[in-house]
Design a protein around this motif. Structure first.
Motif, PDB file in Angstrom:
ATOM      1  N   VAL A 161       2.449 -19.362  19.586  1.00 51.00           N
ATOM      2  CA  VAL A 161       1.341 -18.661  19.967  1.00 51.00           C
ATOM      3  C   VAL A 161       1.734 -17.539  20.899  1.00 51.00           C
ATOM      4  O   VAL A 161       2.505 -17.687  21.557  1.00 51.00           O
ATOM      5  N   ALA A 162       1.090 -16.553  20.704  1.00 52.04           N
ATOM      6  CA  ALA A 162       1.133 -15.196  21.450  1.00 52.04           C
ATOM      7  C   ALA A 162      -0.479 -14.952  22.112  1.00 52.04           C
ATOM      8  O   ALA A 162      -1.409 -14.959  21.163  1.00 52.04           O
ATOM      9  N   VAL A 163      -0.395 -14.608  23.330  1.00 53.62           N
ATOM     10  CA  VAL A 163      -1.612 -14.361  24.073  1.00 53.62           C
ATOM     11  C   VAL A 163      -1.568 -13.070  24.590  1.00 53.62           C
ATOM     12  O   VAL A 163      -0.779 -12.514  25.406  1.00 53.62           O
ATOM     13  N   GLY A 164      -2.601 -12.067  24.585  1.00 49.62           N
ATOM     14  CA  GLY A 164      -2.688 -10.880  25.405  1.00 49.62           C
ATOM     15  C   GLY A 164      -3.430  -9.954  24.453  1.00 49.62           C
ATOM     16  O   GLY A 164      -3.945 -10.095  23.336  1.00 49.62           O
ATOM     17  N   ARG A 165      -3.750  -8.749  25.368  1.00 51.67           N
ATOM     18  CA  ARG A 165      -4.795  -7.771  24.711  1.00 51.67           C
ATOM     19  C   ARG A 165      -3.883  -6.949  23.543  1.00 51.67           C
ATOM     20  O   ARG A 165      -2.683  -6.946  23.536  1.00 51.67           O
ATOM     21  N   LEU A 166      -4.593  -6.856  22.340  1.00 48.42           N
ATOM     22  CA  LEU A 166      -3.743  -6.271  21.088  1.00 48.42           C
ATOM     23  C   LEU A 166      -3.799  -4.757  21.368  1.00 48.42           C
ATOM     24  O   LEU A 166      -4.512  -3.922  20.986  1.00 48.42           O
ATOM     25  N   ALA A 167      -2.676  -4.231  22.352  1.00 48.95           N
ATOM     26  CA  ALA A 167      -2.181  -3.035  22.671  1.00 48.95           C
ATOM     27  C   ALA A 167      -0.936  -2.773  22.460  1.00 48.95           C
ATOM     28  O   ALA A 167       0.016  -3.794  22.410  1.00 48.95           O
ATOM     29  N   PRO A 168      -0.330  -1.723  22.335  1.00 53.25           N
ATOM     30  CA  PRO A 168       1.034  -1.448  21.887  1.00 53.25           C
ATOM     31  C   PRO A 168       1.948  -2.123  23.034  1.00 53.25           C
ATOM     32  O   PRO A 168       2.975  -2.563  22.618  1.00 53.25           O
ATOM     33  N   VAL A 169       1.897  -1.936  24.268  1.00 51.48           N
ATOM     34  CA  VAL A 169       2.481  -2.679  25.381  1.00 51.48           C
ATOM     35  C   VAL A 169       2.813  -3.910  25.210  1.00 51.48           C
ATOM     36  O   VAL A 169       4.011  -4.320  25.520  1.00 51.48           O
ATOM     37  N   LYS A 170       2.099  -4.682  24.511  1.00 51.20           N
ATOM     38  CA  LYS A 170       2.069  -6.181  24.235  1.00 51.20           C
ATOM     39  C   LYS A 170       3.467  -6.508  23.159  1.00 51.20           C
ATOM     40  O   LYS A 170       3.740  -7.495  23.043  1.00 51.20           O
ATOM     41  N   GLY A 171       3.797  -5.343  22.296  1.00 49.16           N
ATOM     42  CA  GLY A 171       4.833  -5.748  21.370  1.00 49.16           C
ATOM     43  C   GLY A 171       4.345  -6.499  20.286  1.00 49.16           C
ATOM     44  O   GLY A 171       5.342  -7.113  19.569  1.00 49.16           O
ATOM     45  N   PHE A 172       3.255  -6.620  20.062  1.00 51.12           N
ATOM     46  CA  PHE A 172       2.672  -7.649  18.990  1.00 51.12           C
ATOM     47  C   PHE A 172       3.285  -7.213  17.672  1.00 51.12           C
ATOM     48  O   PHE A 172       3.468  -7.975  16.414  1.00 51.12           O
ATOM     49  N   ASP A 173       3.594  -5.849  17.389  1.00 50.69           N
ATOM     50  CA  ASP A 173       3.937  -5.223  16.039  1.00 50.69           C
ATOM     51  C   ASP A 173       5.539  -5.710  15.959  1.00 50.69           C
ATOM     52  O   ASP A 173       5.844  -6.196  14.791  1.00 50.69           O
ATOM     53  N   LEU A 174       6.120  -5.875  16.839  1.00 48.52           N
ATOM     54  CA  LEU A 174       7.706  -6.520  16.735  1.00 48.52           C
ATOM     55  C   LEU A 174       7.620  -7.854  16.674  1.00 48.52           C
ATOM     56  O   LEU A 174       8.542  -8.245  15.897  1.00 48.52           O
ATOM     57  N   ALA A 227       0.737 -25.059  21.106  1.00 51.31           N
ATOM     58  CA  ALA A 227       1.896 -24.241  20.777  1.00 51.31           C
ATOM     59  C   ALA A 227       3.228 -25.164  20.775  1.00 51.31           C
ATOM     60  O   ALA A 227       3.416 -26.125  21.772  1.00 51.31           O
ATOM     61  N   ASP A 228       3.897 -25.026  19.475  1.00 54.11           N
ATOM     62  CA  ASP A 228       5.386 -25.588  19.836  1.00 54.11           C
ATOM     63  C   ASP A 228       6.219 -24.749  20.380  1.00 54.11           C
ATOM     64  O   ASP A 228       7.158 -24.903  21.129  1.00 54.11           O
ATOM     65  N   GLN A 229       5.916 -23.414  20.446  1.00 56.81           N
ATOM     66  CA  GLN A 229       6.567 -22.353  21.227  1.00 56.81           C
ATOM     67  C   GLN A 229       5.620 -21.302  21.390  1.00 56.81           C
ATOM     68  O   GLN A 229       5.073 -20.522  20.527  1.00 56.81           O
ATOM     69  N   ARG A 250       2.823 -27.149  30.695  1.00 61.08           N
ATOM     70  CA  ARG A 250       4.113 -27.923  30.052  1.00 61.08           C
ATOM     71  C   ARG A 250       4.476 -27.263  28.614  1.00 61.08           C
ATOM     72  O   ARG A 250       4.810 -28.577  27.963  1.00 61.08           O
ATOM     73  N   THR A 251       4.285 -26.190  28.368  1.00 59.82           N
ATOM     74  CA  THR A 251       4.552 -25.599  26.911  1.00 59.82           C
ATOM     75  C   THR A 251       5.758 -24.782  26.915  1.00 59.82           C
ATOM     76  O   THR A 251       5.557 -23.853  27.643  1.00 59.82           O
ATOM     77  N   PRO A 252       6.697 -24.733  26.067  1.00 58.66           N
ATOM     78  CA  PRO A 252       7.772 -24.202  25.886  1.00 58.66           C
ATOM     79  C   PRO A 252       7.340 -22.626  25.607  1.00 58.66           C
ATOM     80  O   PRO A 252       6.795 -22.311  25.021  1.00 58.66           O
ATOM     81  N   VAL A 253       8.365 -21.920  26.167  1.00 57.97           N
ATOM     82  CA  VAL A 253       8.235 -20.415  26.180  1.00 57.97           C
ATOM     83  C   VAL A 253       9.380 -19.594  26.037  1.00 57.97           C
ATOM     84  O   VAL A 253      10.343 -20.088  26.662  1.00 57.97           O
ATOM     85  N   VAL A 286      15.800 -20.973  18.981  1.00 58.58           N
ATOM     86  CA  VAL A 286      14.991 -22.113  19.785  1.00 58.58           C
ATOM     87  C   VAL A 286      14.294 -23.192  18.783  1.00 58.58           C
ATOM     88  O   VAL A 286      14.250 -24.275  19.047  1.00 58.58           O
ATOM     89  N   GLN A 287      14.043 -22.598  17.392  1.00 58.28           N
ATOM     90  CA  GLN A 287      13.575 -23.660  16.480  1.00 58.28           C
ATOM     91  C   GLN A 287      14.689 -24.548  16.151  1.00 58.28           C
ATOM     92  O   GLN A 287      14.399 -25.921  16.198  1.00 58.28           O
ATOM     93  N   ARG A 288      15.683 -24.084  15.917  1.00 59.38           N
ATOM     94  CA  ARG A 288      17.039 -24.992  15.831  1.00 59.38           C
ATOM     95  C   ARG A 288      17.365 -25.992  16.836  1.00 59.38           C
ATOM     96  O   ARG A 288      17.452 -27.131  16.636  1.00 59.38           O
ATOM     97  N   SER A 289      17.558 -25.217  18.064  1.00 56.75           N
ATOM     98  CA  SER A 289      17.840 -26.078  19.147  1.00 56.75           C
ATOM     99  C   SER A 289      16.870 -25.700  20.467  1.00 56.75           C
ATOM    100  O   SER A 289      17.169 -24.817  21.260  1.00 56.75           O
TER     101      SER A 289
END
Length: 331
Positions: A161-174, A227-229, A250-253, A286-289
């Motif tokens: 899960v990722a949260v934020g405004r869909l703008a370049p600074v949030k790096g969602f394209d990456l 989210a699992d992560q 208490r959600t992993p990040v 983090v998926q593995r460990s």
């Protein structure tokens, strides 16, 4: 910044202080009893004599015991009026794009992360006060399952899960570039100018069926807990509320190297900014460990709350006020 100003103002009023906001009237629906909103138009240039005169006139009429500015424009305007006001002045800095020399005129400057405070090293009286939030409601596993089902996300899918405004600074394209290298489903919560291009990118990468663009959601804090992560992919942050909401629910990040995550998480949960390969490698790891964050989450739940933030700000006010005025500061 808007969220911070509203929540801090409400908390100070609830503590018995008289709080006046000189701001846009759009804030009115969000302020609670005890906070007075005086509509003020900041649209003119920060160098406008008319704007400066209007602000000086309003502040003199209020006769405050403390003036607290949020954002560089408000702070620069008030710093210009310093010699005419003769009251303690505080500025909160939520993000820095350039050196703000006028902050030297303030009696105290708050950085919302240690990173920002370090960047204020040229400014006397800079202190760090982390943002805080109200302790969120923790939802049950069955409610998490229901929410996933409502978004057509398979119950057995590993959920990012990722949260934020869909703008370049949030790096969602990456983040999207990283997704072909990891398993699972990505839920993107938020809207903004990059939505169409991000959806097109997901199509071109062949991962569109594994991405849910949920848009703006009033229940984002609840969906975060599914989210699992949680992934923070930002290129730049002043203070990440998403990180704090994850910790308090208490959600992993995991995160790129941005405040405030990089000041609290262990280094193995941080990757460099601007690199989809580095982000993908961290996600794979983090998926593995998975890393146990119980201790960090407990510490955040005890200290990074709205009540603690408001208490820290009040202590700062009291330190600046004369002894006979330390009981009821105005903001």
């Amino acid at each position: 910044m808007e969220k911070h100003v509203i929540e801090l103002s409400n908390a100070l009023a609830a503590a018995g202080h008289e709080v006046v906001l000189l701001t846009d009237p759009s804030y009115a629906p969000f302020i609670q009893e005890g906070v007075e909103l005086i509509p003020f138009n900041y649209q003119r240039s920060r160098y406008s004599p008319r704007l400066l005169f209007s602000l000086l006139k309003a502040l003199r009429k209020l006769d405050p015991e403390i003036i607290h500015c949020h954002g560089s424009k408000a702070a620069q305007l008030v710093s210009t009026l310093d010699s005419a006001l003769h009251v303690p002045m505080v500025a909160t800095v939520h993000g820095i794009k350039k050196r703000l020399k006028f902050l030297r005129r303030f009696d105290a400057v708050i950085g919302v992360s240690k990173h920002i405070t370090r960047m204020l090293s040229h400014t006397p009286n800079a202190v760090t006060i982390y943002n805080g939030i109200r302790t969120p409601e923790i939802i049950s596993r069955s409610e998490q399952a229901r929410l996933k089902q409502s978004l057509s996300i398979a119950p057995d899918d590993f959920l990012w899960v990722a949260v934020g405004r869909l703008a370049p600074v949030k790096g969602f394209d990456l983040l999207l570039e990283a997704m072909p290298q990891v398993d699972g489903h990505l839920l993107l919560l938020g809207d903004g100018p990059e939505r169409a291009s991000l959806e097109a990118q997901a199509e071109s990468l062949g991962i569109r069926p594994r991405i849910t663009f949920a848009g703006h959601r009033d229940d984002a804090q609840r969906l975060l807990q599914c989210a699992d992560q949680v992934v923070i992919s930002s290129l730049r942050e002043g203070f990440s509320y998403v990180f704090l909401e994850a910790m308090l629910t208490r959600t992993p990040v995991i995160s790129t190297d941005v405040p405030v995550a990089n000041e609290i998480l262990p280094p193995e949960l941080i990757c460099k900014t601007g690199s989809s390969d580095a982000l993908a490698a961290l996600m794979q790891r983090v998926q593995r460990s998975p890393v146990d964050l119980t201790g960090i989450m407990t510490d955040c739940a005890e200290h990074m709350t709205l009540d603690n933030m408001a208490r820290s700000v009040q202590e700062l006010y009291r330190h600046l006020l004369p002894q006979d005025k330390q009981q009821a500061p105005h903001e």
